[in-house]
Design an enzyme around this catalytic site. Structure first.
Site, PDB file in Angstrom:
ATOM      1  N   CYS A  71       0.867  -1.182   0.000  1.00 14.90           N
ATOM      2  CA  CYS A  71       0.000   0.000   0.000  1.00 14.90           C
ATOM      3  C   CYS A  71       0.894   1.219   0.000  1.00 14.90           C
ATOM      4  O   CYS A  71       1.628   1.463   0.969  1.00 14.90           O
ATOM      5  CB  CYS A  71      -0.918  -0.006   1.216  1.00 14.90           C
ATOM      6  SG  CYS A  71      -1.912   1.505   1.371  1.00 14.90           S
ATOM      7  N   HIS A 164      -2.781  -3.809 -10.937  1.00 15.30           N
ATOM      8  CA  HIS A 164      -3.545  -2.610 -11.280  1.00 15.30           C
ATOM      9  C   HIS A 164      -3.993  -2.653 -12.726  1.00 15.30           C
ATOM     10  O   HIS A 164      -3.245  -3.085 -13.616  1.00 15.30           O
ATOM     11  CB  HIS A 164      -2.707  -1.345 -11.048  1.00 15.30           C
ATOM     12  CG  HIS A 164      -2.439  -1.096  -9.612  1.00 15.30           C
ATOM     13  ND1 HIS A 164      -3.299  -0.415  -8.792  1.00 15.30           N
ATOM     14  CD2 HIS A 164      -1.398  -1.481  -8.817  1.00 15.30           C
ATOM     15  CE1 HIS A 164      -2.812  -0.368  -7.560  1.00 15.30           C
ATOM     16  NE2 HIS A 164      -1.655  -1.018  -7.553  1.00 15.30           N
ATOM     17  N   GLU A 213     -10.489   0.102  -5.144  1.00 13.57           N
ATOM     18  CA  GLU A 213      -9.418  -0.685  -4.532  1.00 13.57           C
ATOM     19  C   GLU A 213      -9.889  -2.095  -4.219  1.00 13.57           C
ATOM     20  O   GLU A 213     -10.954  -2.295  -3.625  1.00 13.57           O
ATOM     21  CB  GLU A 213      -8.919   0.005  -3.250  1.00 13.57           C
ATOM     22  CG  GLU A 213      -7.663  -0.619  -2.708  1.00 13.57           C
ATOM     23  CD  GLU A 213      -6.889   0.316  -1.773  1.00 13.57           C
ATOM     24  OE1 GLU A 213      -6.076  -0.200  -0.994  1.00 13.57           O
ATOM     25  OE2 GLU A 213      -7.089   1.539  -1.834  1.00 13.57           O
ATOM     26  N   CYS A 222      -4.822   6.003  -3.686  1.00  9.72           N
ATOM     27  CA  CYS A 222      -4.106   4.724  -3.789  1.00  9.72           C
ATOM     28  C   CYS A 222      -2.723   5.017  -4.349  1.00  9.72           C
ATOM     29  O   CYS A 222      -2.597   5.431  -5.508  1.00  9.72           O
ATOM     30  CB  CYS A 222      -4.864   3.757  -4.688  1.00  9.72           C
ATOM     31  SG  CYS A 222      -4.024   2.171  -4.909  1.00  9.72           S
ATOM     32  N   GLY A 225      -1.588   2.579  -6.988  1.00  6.62           N
ATOM     33  CA  GLY A 225      -2.390   2.882  -8.159  1.00  6.62           C
ATOM     34  C   GLY A 225      -1.911   4.114  -8.888  1.00  6.62           C
ATOM     35  O   GLY A 225      -1.841   4.149 -10.129  1.00  6.62           O
TER      36      GLY A 225
END
Length: 278
Positions: A71, A164, A213, A222, A225
């Protein structure tokens, strides 16, 4: 259980210092503490742990209890907590994650509290086998069609330690993220599900992103992301390799540098601390 609530650009998690606390069933705890009506309220749970390989170790659990490899917003907050609470006493640290060991550079304010962190997110993984996706393991997915509910999207996919799927749209504010996000997240193309980024190009150096997410639904930010968006924009010739990304909860600076690594810089904020019965 003692905890600290923190966020990076609005992507909020409950953090537990496992140098002093013990969490027996983190998946169950994540579901409980994440509930915004009956718990603390968050996008998930992050454990800050000792590591034999780095200064700290991070484990991250989504609000549905599933564990994720990495993360980007969360790791900045891990770095802030580790420095501000005396676990580390240097301004360049390493963190062990499910996506490998990452290096973080800390920037402090006049009170010597961390306010911003630059993370070496590693090199993007671009093949189907690395992401992972079904299909030829060595093939890349750049600007490929994907049909969802009689609508054809063009997708570009990458892994920043977690999968992703990036989709460029004309009007991201009015895009039906909650309609299409879960359908793409759980599409058979993605054996471990995927995070989905819907992105509007503002200029060659600026974009606007909304994120669905994996395991959490739409979140305010994110970091992995945003990193994947930087890669996807460059691969499609839509943006430069250095961009400013406006997310729902704040801004992140991204650079896909000449050394092949992706660097992300953004805020880390401690909100409050407390105790909860688990």
């Amino acid at each position: 259980m003692k905890f600290t609530k923190m966020h990076g650009a609005g992507n909020d998690y409950v953090y537990v210092n496992c140098f002093s606390e013990q969490v027996e069933n983190p998946a169950d705890v994540a579901i409980k503490v994440s509930n915004r009506n009956f718990g603390i309220g968050s996008d998930g749970l992050i454990l800050i742990m000792p590591s034999e390989k780095a200064d700290v170790r991070m484990r991250m659990f989504n609000s549905d209890g599933s564990e994720s490899e990495m993360c980007g917003n969360g790791i900045r907050c891990v770095a802030k907590y580790a420095y501000d609470h005396g676990i580390v006493n240097k301004k360049e640290i390493t963190a062990e994650t499910g996506a490998g060991i990452l290096t973080l550079q800390l920037f402090t304010d006049c009170s010597n509290k961390v306010e911003k962190v630059r993370v070496n997110m590693g090199k993007p993984r671009l093949t189907r086998g690395e992401i992972p996706m079904t299909g030829p393991a060595d093939a890349r997915v750049v600007n490929e069609p994907l049909n969802i509910l009689h609508t054809t999207f063009t997708i570009t996919c990458a892994s920043m330690g977690n999968p992703h799927c990036v989709i460029f749209v004309d009007d991201v504010e009015n895009f039906q993220v909650e309609k299409y996000g879960p359908l793409i997240e759980n599409h058979e193309l993605f054996p471990r599900r995927t995070n989905v980024e819907f992105v509007q190009i503002i200029s060659r150096s600026e974009v606007r992103q909304r994120t669905w997410e994996r395991g959490a639904g739409e979140t305010l930010a994110c970091g992995t992301g945003a990193s994947a968006v930087c890669v996807a924009g460059a691969l499609n010739g839509l943006t430069e390799k250095k961009i400013l990304n406006h997310l729902s909860g704040g801004d992140l600076e991204l650079e896909w540098a000449e050394d092949g690594f992706l660097y992300m810089t953004g805020p880390a904020v401690e909100v409050f601390s407390g105790e909860i019965a688990i």
